[in-house]
Design an enzyme around this catalytic site. Structure first.
Site, PDB file in Angstrom:
ATOM      1  N   ARG A 172      -7.315  -0.451  -6.886  1.00 30.79           N
ATOM      2  CA  ARG A 172      -7.612   0.636  -5.933  1.00 30.79           C
ATOM      3  C   ARG A 172      -7.829   1.917  -6.738  1.00 30.79           C
ATOM      4  NH1 ARG A 172      -4.270   1.141  -0.500  1.00 30.79           N
ATOM      5  NH2 ARG A 172      -6.173   2.214   0.126  1.00 30.79           N
ATOM      6  N   GLN A 184      -2.049   2.546   9.816  1.00 27.18           N
ATOM      7  CA  GLN A 184      -0.769   2.695   9.117  1.00 27.18           C
ATOM      8  C   GLN A 184       0.237   3.469   9.976  1.00 27.18           C
ATOM      9  OE1 GLN A 184      -3.743   3.190   7.703  1.00 27.18           O
ATOM     10  NE2 GLN A 184      -3.758   2.736   5.529  1.00 27.18           N
ATOM     11  N   ASN A 231      -5.223  12.613   0.300  1.00 26.67           N
ATOM     12  CA  ASN A 231      -4.335  11.764   1.117  1.00 26.67           C
ATOM     13  C   ASN A 231      -5.210  11.042   2.134  1.00 26.67           C
ATOM     14  OD1 ASN A 231      -1.615  10.849   1.784  1.00 26.67           O
ATOM     15  ND2 ASN A 231      -1.815  12.019   3.674  1.00 26.67           N
ATOM     16  N   LYS A 232      -4.587  10.256   2.957  1.00 24.72           N
ATOM     17  CA  LYS A 232      -5.310   9.418   3.919  1.00 24.72           C
ATOM     18  C   LYS A 232      -6.333  10.221   4.719  1.00 24.72           C
ATOM     19  CE  LYS A 232      -5.023   5.898   4.320  1.00 24.72           C
ATOM     20  NZ  LYS A 232      -5.991   4.983   3.633  1.00 24.72           N
ATOM     21  N   ARG A 286       0.863  -1.184   0.000  1.00 23.11           N
ATOM     22  CA  ARG A 286       0.000   0.000   0.000  1.00 23.11           C
ATOM     23  C   ARG A 286       0.894   1.226   0.000  1.00 23.11           C
ATOM     24  NH1 ARG A 286       2.324   1.892   3.751  1.00 23.11           N
ATOM     25  NH2 ARG A 286       0.916   3.635   3.618  1.00 23.11           N
ATOM     26  N   GLY A 287       0.263   2.389  -0.137  1.00 25.59           N
ATOM     27  CA  GLY A 287       1.040   3.616  -0.294  1.00 25.59           C
ATOM     28  C   GLY A 287       1.160   3.894  -1.786  1.00 25.59           C
ATOM     29  N   ALA A 288       0.887   5.148  -2.179  1.00 23.53           N
ATOM     30  CA  ALA A 288       0.730   5.467  -3.602  1.00 23.53           C
ATOM     31  C   ALA A 288       1.904   5.022  -4.491  1.00 23.53           C
ATOM     32  CB  ALA A 288       0.454   6.955  -3.755  1.00 23.53           C
ATOM     33  N   ASP A 337      -1.766  10.927  -2.243  1.00 22.56           N
ATOM     34  CA  ASP A 337      -2.186   9.853  -3.152  1.00 22.56           C
ATOM     35  C   ASP A 337      -2.551  10.366  -4.531  1.00 22.56           C
ATOM     36  OD1 ASP A 337      -2.786   8.759  -0.276  1.00 22.56           O
ATOM     37  OD2 ASP A 337      -2.515   7.066  -1.637  1.00 22.56           O
TER      38      ASP A 337
HETATM   39  O1  MRU Z   1      -4.491   3.281   2.135  1.00 22.28           O
HETATM   40  P1  MRU Z   1      -3.018   3.473   1.998  1.00 22.28           P
HETATM   41  O2  MRU Z   1      -2.246   2.929   3.151  1.00 22.28           O
HETATM   42  O3  MRU Z   1      -2.502   2.994   0.661  1.00 22.28           O
HETATM   43  O4  MRU Z   1      -2.826   5.045   2.010  1.00 22.28           O
HETATM   44  C1  MRU Z   1      -1.542   5.575   1.941  1.00 22.28           C
HETATM   45  C2  MRU Z   1      -1.495   7.031   2.125  1.00 22.28           C
HETATM   46  O5  MRU Z   1      -2.505   7.699   2.232  1.00 22.28           O
HETATM   47  C3  MRU Z   1      -0.146   7.685   2.084  1.00 22.28           C
HETATM   48  O6  MRU Z   1      -0.123   8.808   2.902  1.00 22.28           O
HETATM   49  C4  MRU Z   1       0.155   8.138   0.655  1.00 22.28           C
HETATM   50  O7  MRU Z   1      -0.008   7.057  -0.238  1.00 22.28           O
HETATM   51  C5  MRU Z   1       1.492   8.677   0.505  1.00 22.28           C
HETATM   52  S1  MRU Z   1       2.699   7.384   0.490  1.00 22.28           S
HETATM   53  C6  MRU Z   1       4.193   7.951   0.081  1.00 22.28           C
END
Ligand code: MRU
Length: 358
Positions: free
Chosen positions: A96, A205, A256-257, A54-56, A246
């Site tokens: 996603r 996270q 973002n999250k 996970r994470g963009a 994201d």
């Molecule tokens: O749902 P996730 O864990 O994939 O969400 C991740 C985030 O929101 C991060 O802050 C974002 O992807 C930046 S990662 C460098």
């Protein structure tokens, strides 16, 4: 400083070895470090959906490697393999919806594929492209870390208390991290007193991943519930909120999250600076405003259960996992192409015309 940062690069979440994709299972962290191997695009799509990775940027890199796996399978099957590959692209694109890096990486792989006319070199060319996407994300992390530290040094001296949300570290990228890359570099430069990590409900996270990464580097970190952030800004001398992204729209709005938006509102109220750190692969110039960005909603069970046990009665729940922070709440956007303050449409367009630094 770049060499110092490279030496500090410890955690890895994605490895391409022996023609297979290996992912550190982020669902099991911090107590178990389990690596899973993937040899089909369908399996990688499922891993992205289920948050093994996970994470963009990490999602984008994994999808690029998944295309390599798909090409190998489709080539071996023969026939019109390029047409058959469309099924794999569609499956990966549906894994996603919010992080644009996924679509950016798939487009890059598709464009590269379209330029390869000879079947016998297609696999090697696409493998090199995926490795290139991975390596350039690592490089971007290092550049952004240096730029972010310069901002902190310029705008505030001495020791800083920083607050971050979700996980934008090595686990979420191809290398050092975006927001956590800046935080790591600031710590190496002696600028950090303590990092407060929002736990990041409901998937945790922050408490499971960010705290683990920072503690492994010996960086003083304290976990707090998301709703403590305003209180901490008021009482703990927090000077910067530093987060990843994201998807960033053409006007500078940042998805973002979930919870990032309220952090930005609170930061403005308390005079705390708000920094977003993201590679340009996170910028989607086709989205005029943040309101156009698709926001993923995940299963209600993520809210209604704790550790697999139901803790809420028979009540419905809403679980949007991202939100959009308006551009005018953002003090700095740090990318590998440079930094802009108070992003807006004109500044974003200029930024996207620049070459990457370093
Ligand atoms: O749902 P996730 O864990 O994939 O969400 C991740 C985030 O929101 C991060 O802050 C974002 O992807 C930046 S990662 C460098």
């Amino acid at each position: 400083m770049r060499e110092q940062l490279l030496a500090a690069e410890q955690v890895r979440a994605i490895e391409w070895r022996d023609g297979a994709l290996h992912l550190l299972d982020q669902r099991a962290l911090p107590f178990e470090e389990t690596w899973l191997s993937y040899s089909t695009a369908a399996a990688v799509a499922e891993a992205i959906r289920d948050m093994v990775v996970r994470g963009a940027p990490a999602i984008g890199i994994s999808a690029a490697y998944a295309v390599v796996l798909a090409v190998r399978v489709r080539l071996a099957a023969g026939g019109d393999w390029r047409a058959a590959l469309e099924e794999d692209f569609a499956l990966l694109a549906a894994s996603r919806p919010t992080a644009v890096n996924l679509f950016w990486a798939l487009n890059r792989m598709r464009e590269r594929l379209e330029r390869v006319k000879e079947d016998d070199v297609a696999l090697a060319v696409l493998e090199a492209e995926a490795l290139g996407i991975h390596q350039s994300d690592r490089d971007a992390n290092l550049t952004m870390a240096q730029l972010g530290v310069e901002l902190i040094r310029k705008h505030q001296g001495n020791l800083q208390n920083l607050l971050t949300h979700c996980n934008a570290g090595a686990l979420a990228t191809g290398g050092f991290g975006t927001a956590l890359g800046v935080i790591r570099a600031a710590y190496l430069e002696g600028l950090v007193e303590r990092v407060y990590a929002d736990e990041t409900r409901p998937w945790l996270q922050g408490s499971r991943l960010t705290a683990w990464e920072l503690a492994a580097d010996g960086i003083p970190v304290t976990v707090n519930v998301d709703s403590a952030a305003a209180h901490l800004m008021k009482t703990r001398g927090i000077t910067w909120v530093i987060v990843g992204a994201d998807r960033i729209a053409a006007n500078g709005d940042v998805a973002n999250k979930i919870g990032t938006y309220q952090l930005a509102v609170n930061a403005m109220h308390h005079g705390v600076r708000f920094m977003v750190v993201a590679p340009s692969s996170t910028i989607d110039m086709s989205m005029e405003h943040g309101d156009d960005i698709p926001i993923e909603e995940r299963a209600a069970s993520e809210l209604l259960e704790l550790g697999g046990k139901r803790v809420v009665g028979e009540i419905t729940a809403l679980n949007p996992v991202f939100d959009v922070t308006p551009a005018d709440l953002i003090d700095f956007l740090v990318t590998e192409k440079g930094v802009i303050d108070r992003p807006d449409t004109a500044k974003m367009a200029q930024l996207m015309c620049r070459k990457r630094l370093h």
